[in-house]
Design a protein around this motif. Structure first.
Motif, short mmCIF file in Angstrom:
data_model
loop_
_atom_site.label_atom_id
_atom_site.label_comp_id
_atom_site.label_asym_id
_atom_site.label_seq_id
_atom_site.Cartn_x
_atom_site.Cartn_y
_atom_site.Cartn_z
N PRO A 230 35.73 39.30 39.23
CA PRO A 230 36.57 39.60 40.46
C PRO A 230 37.74 38.72 40.59
N THR A 231 37.52 37.19 40.61
CA THR A 231 38.73 36.53 40.80
C THR A 231 39.68 36.61 39.80
N GLN B 109 42.49 46.51 40.60
CA GLN B 109 41.40 46.33 41.50
C GLN B 109 40.20 47.40 40.76
N GLY C 66 46.06 41.38 39.32
CA GLY C 66 46.69 42.25 40.28
C GLY C 66 46.07 43.73 40.14
N ARG D 179 41.73 39.87 40.55
CA ARG D 179 42.80 39.67 41.54
C ARG D 179 43.96 38.82 40.94
N HIS E 111 43.77 39.36 55.10
CA HIS E 111 44.07 38.16 54.51
C HIS E 111 43.16 36.92 54.95
N GLU F 8 36.34 39.57 49.57
CA GLU F 8 37.37 40.42 50.25
C GLU F 8 36.68 40.72 51.70
N PRO G 116 42.10 45.81 53.60
CA PRO G 116 41.90 44.22 53.18
C PRO G 116 42.32 43.44 54.26
N ARG H 270 33.81 40.78 45.35
CA ARG H 270 35.13 40.58 45.34
C ARG H 270 35.83 39.76 46.38
#
Length: 833
Positions: free
Chosen positions: A189-190, A198, A196, A193, A25, A16, A23, A14
């Motif tokens: 996964p990209t 999960q 928007g 994201r 940033h 992440e 999570p 992910r």
């Protein structure tokens, strides 16, 4: 793979990082640095290894790495990453069950995709408006549209412009840039994201994406897919099954090859077709370059003074948008001239300038290195070896040059197809397909060739391959027409230059053979006599005591034919020596062409000329090829001319011309027609001469090569028209001839016509200067005898000048004219100076 340490958890699929389940940033580069350190937590990771893994193929300053390390320490604590002096970095926090601990549940069910993420403001598109309209229309009819091209051509910019146009219809557009990804497992996964959403428990990332897009009718733009094609194809197939109304727009260096894919191969920007300002200004490559320069240097403008320089720069950069942008950034510091001087080092010159962090989109070296990294080892070997070709080349030549003990010739064919498929090699299809590297790509290939230590061996194979092609063409010359000969040799003219230059420096024996065999190319197919003469001089320095008589004789034969039109006495001296060497060799056809030079046709026959004719008669049978039989007919006609038997000469030349017309030898037939017109002028049959020369000039002017024989036809047409009293038509013919007369330095042949035209127009001082020029030009050329028609025009002009009341001043002008060169003289003839 996922990792736990202290209060943190990193989920690689992910991309992440979490702290206490929440999570955090973290920028893409910092994430990649942390991932490399975690995956090698048992040892020190060197700075070079980190730079190579996180910024593959890019030229990056070390302080970029230091910035990412600093970011991670602020987030994880100073003790998390240790600096090992002069070695690198090491992750120091203890890991807990890194490979087996389950990730913290995301806790969110699969959901619908957010309504698009394409930036609202995009940079303007320059030079791609037609492609944008075409691709927008294609998306109305096709479910998957792929824009395929090599790096730096502008796929992303164009695709985003097309997507923005699609969005204007109030449909959602999702843009996913895959350029930074290093692993296929990160594709889904990209994309999730970007949408928007999960991943829900029990769902794979691919299932999550497919569910989010189910029944959507928007546009999904997958950007920079070439390094992750298998994963992208799998994902696209799942998305297409779930969302049949969704449109997909793909950018890649290689097509996906799915069943419903519509592929558009994006070319570089169109280049100017000339150097005149209006033509240059219409080129979209120039428009992009100028716009980018003006953004940094507002006072810059395209004008008549710099149009040619800008056009040449854009051509040398192949119209590649990335190259044009990077070059434009150098103009404020270097100027156009300084930039042009440094383009031979383009991979170093055209580097990023800090705007986007030296990614593979910011430097030619990085873009090409990234594309190169996608090739298999054998594909890389073929690619770098193709760098020795200048311009285009055939697949057969590529096999001869690129094959070796590890990659056989048949494998080379497969690799050529792969390189075309991956946008590293351009293919021009047709009856005889040609392949080509862009010049910028070629510079990179040569760089790779040098790094592999193969330059010398591959250059030798290239020279030998081109020499074999030229030798085959020289043998076939006697049986093929001009069009076929030109089709075979013209595409490899640049390769011929490269091969000769290499042979002159490294293989003298090959240089002698190569230049000697190239005679028909320079004489007829390409009409490059001055170029051929220069190469002959250089190759003669390579002759050794053990040089075979056949090779030496062919070289001298070629030199004689290069010189015969401008240096007659020297040409015949060279031909005598060539004939001596060729006697006793099996090449009787070349010997015959050499003997033909020993019979000028402008002097009374002597023993040497008669012996040459007799030898020709012994050499050639009635069953010889048409070009060979023409030798005997032409020699007989020349002897008849020299003896004043003009009717016989016309008949013989007519027979020879019919033979040449029948075998498609347009250029050589033009020479015979010009000779026949000269005889007609001698007999004062000016109407026949004018008609013959007009027809011949029009026929030669329609050929792809405007060469020396067209200069003869037009120059002599001007002479005939002047003798007939048609001054205006004579001026028009001489104006057409003048550039060719200058190019081939034939001023001595038509100086009297030029002076006669000036006299007919009562430009007496110009006429006097041209008479003086003619005297010096004839002496320099070593001409045996002038054409009778030229002698008539010169005598008439001389008499007119002597009859003028200002004869003394005209004599002084005549002396000054002896200092004129050919270009200056014909400028005076046409009233331009």
């Amino acid at each position: 793979m996922h990792y736990r340490f202290d209060r943190y958890e990193l989920l690689e699929p992910r991309r992440e990082l979490r702290r206490d389940g929440q999570p955090l940033h973290l920028g893409a580069r910092a994430f990649d640095v942390l991932l490399v350190l975690l995956s090698h937590a048992d040892r020190v990771v060197t700075k070079a290894e980190l730079l190579d893994r996180v910024w593959p193929g890019a030229v990056v300053e070390e302080n970029n790495l230091q910035v990412q390390i600093s970011t991670l320490r602020k987030l994880l604590g100073e003790r998390a990453i240790a600096t090992i002096p002069r070695r690198g970095y090491r992750f120091t926090l203890p890991l807990t069950d890194a490979a087996t601990a389950p990730p913290t549940p995301a806790g969110l069910p699969a959901q619908r995709a957010a309504p698009g993420n394409l930036p609202a403001a995009l940079p303007p598109i320059i030079g791609r408006e037609a492609e944008q309209r075409m691709l927008a229309q294609a998306l109305q009819a096709q479910v998957t549209v792929s824009i395929v091209a090599t790096g730096g051509v502008g796929k992303t910019h164009l695709a985003r412009a097309v997507a923005a146009q699609w969005r204007s219809g109030e449909r959602a557009v999702w843009w996913v840039d895959l350029a930074a990804l290093r692993h296929p497992a990160l594709v889904a996964p990209t994309l999730a994201r970007a949408l928007g959403v999960q991943e829900a428990a029990g769902h794979t990332p691919e299932q999550t994406v497919a569910d989010a897009l189910r029944d959507q009718d928007g546009l999904l733009l997958l950007d920079n897919c070439e390094h992750l094609l298998p994963a992208v194809v799998r994902l696209v197939e799942q998305v297409r099954a779930a969302a049949p109304r969704l449109r997909l727009l793909i950018t890649s260096q290689q097509a996906l090859k799915t069943a419903d894919e519509w592929v558009y191969r994006l070319d570089t920007l169109p280049l100017p077709h000339g150097d005149a300002l209006p033509l240059v200004a219409r080129s979209t490559a120039v428009q992009l370059f100028v716009q980018r320069v003006q953004a940094l240097q507002p006072g810059f403008a395209l004008d008549a003074g710099n149009a040619a320089a800008v056009a040449q720069l854009c051509r040398r950069l192949d119209g590649i948008p990335l190259a044009l942008e990077l070059a434009a950034a150098r103009v404020p510091l270097l100027g156009l001239g300084g930039l042009a001087e440094r383009l031979d080092q383009r991979l170093q010159l055209l580097r990023g300038h800090g705007r986007r962090g030296l990614s593979r989109h910011d430097t030619l070296q990085a873009a090409l290195a990234f594309s190169h990294g996608l090739l298999s080892p054998d594909e890389q070997a073929v690619y770098r070896r193709l760098g020795v070709f200048a311009g285009s080349f055939s697949s057969a030549a590529a096999q001869a040059v690129a094959a070796d003990a590890q990659v056989d010739a048949w494998a080379v064919l497969d690799h050529l197809a792969a390189l075309v498929d991956k946008s590293m090699l351009l293919l021009a299809p047709g009856d005889t397909p040609r392949l080509r590297l862009l010049e910028t790509t070629r510079a990179h290939a040569l760089h790779c060739l040098a790094e592999a230590g193969e330059t010398a061996a591959v250059q030798a194979r290239h020279a030998q391959a081109i020499a074999a092609q030229v030798a085959a063409m020289a043998q076939d010359y006697w049986a093929i027409g001009d069009a076929e000969m030109r089709a075979r040799c013209e595409p490899d003219h640049d390769n011929l230059h490269v091969a000769i230059a290499w042979a002159l420096a490294h293989d003298p024996a090959l240089a002698v053979r190569l230049v000697g065999d190239a005679g028909p190319l320079w004489r007829e197919a390409l009409s490059q006599q001055p170029e051929g003469a220069r190469y002959c001089e250089a190759a003669l320095a390579c002759v050794r005591a053990d040089t075979p008589a056949l090779d030496h004789g062919r070289l001298l034969h070629t030199q004689a034919w290069m010189l015969i039109w401008s240096q007659q006495r020297r040409a015949r001296s060279v031909a005598l020596r060539a004939a001596e060497l060729l006697r006793g060799t099996p090449d009787t056809a070349t010997l015959g062409m050499t003997l033909l030079l020993l019979i000028p046709g402008t002097t009374r026959p002597d023993a040497t000329q008669e012996a040459a004719l007799a030898e020709l008669q012994r050499l050639h049978s009635p069953q010889a090829a048409p070009r060979v039989r023409v030798q005997l007919l032409s020699a007989s006609a020349r002897l008849a001319m020299g003896a004043g038997r003009y009717d016989e000469a016309l008949q013989l030349y007519g027979q020879a011309r019919e033979l040449l017309d029948g075998c498609g030898a347009v250029q050589w037939a033009g020479v015979l027609a010009w000779t026949m017109a000269g005889i007609a002028m001698t007999l004062d049959d000016l109407d026949f001469a004018v008609d013959t020369l007009r027809q011949t000039a029009d026929r030669l002017d329609a050929q792809p090569v405007r060469g020396i024989f067209l200069a003869f036809a037009l120059g002599s047409l001007a002479t005939a028209l002047l003798l007939r009293g048609d001054t205006a038509a004579a001026r028009a013919a001489l104006a057409r001839a003048a550039p060719l007369i200058v190019r081939y330095d034939l001023g001595f042949r038509y100086a009297a016509t030029a002076a006669g035209l000036a006299a007919a127009e009562q430009r007496w001082f110009s006429a006097a200067r041209l008479m003086g020029y003619g005297e010096s030009a004839r002496r320099a050329s070593g001409v045996d005898a002038e054409e009778p028609a030229e002698l008539r025009v010169r005598a008439r002009t001389d008499a007119a000048l002597q009859a003028r009341p200002e004869a003394t001043a005209l004599a002084s002008a005549r002396g000054a004219g002896r200092l004129l060169d050919t270009a200056g003289a014909f400028g005076v003839a046409l009233g331009q100076t």
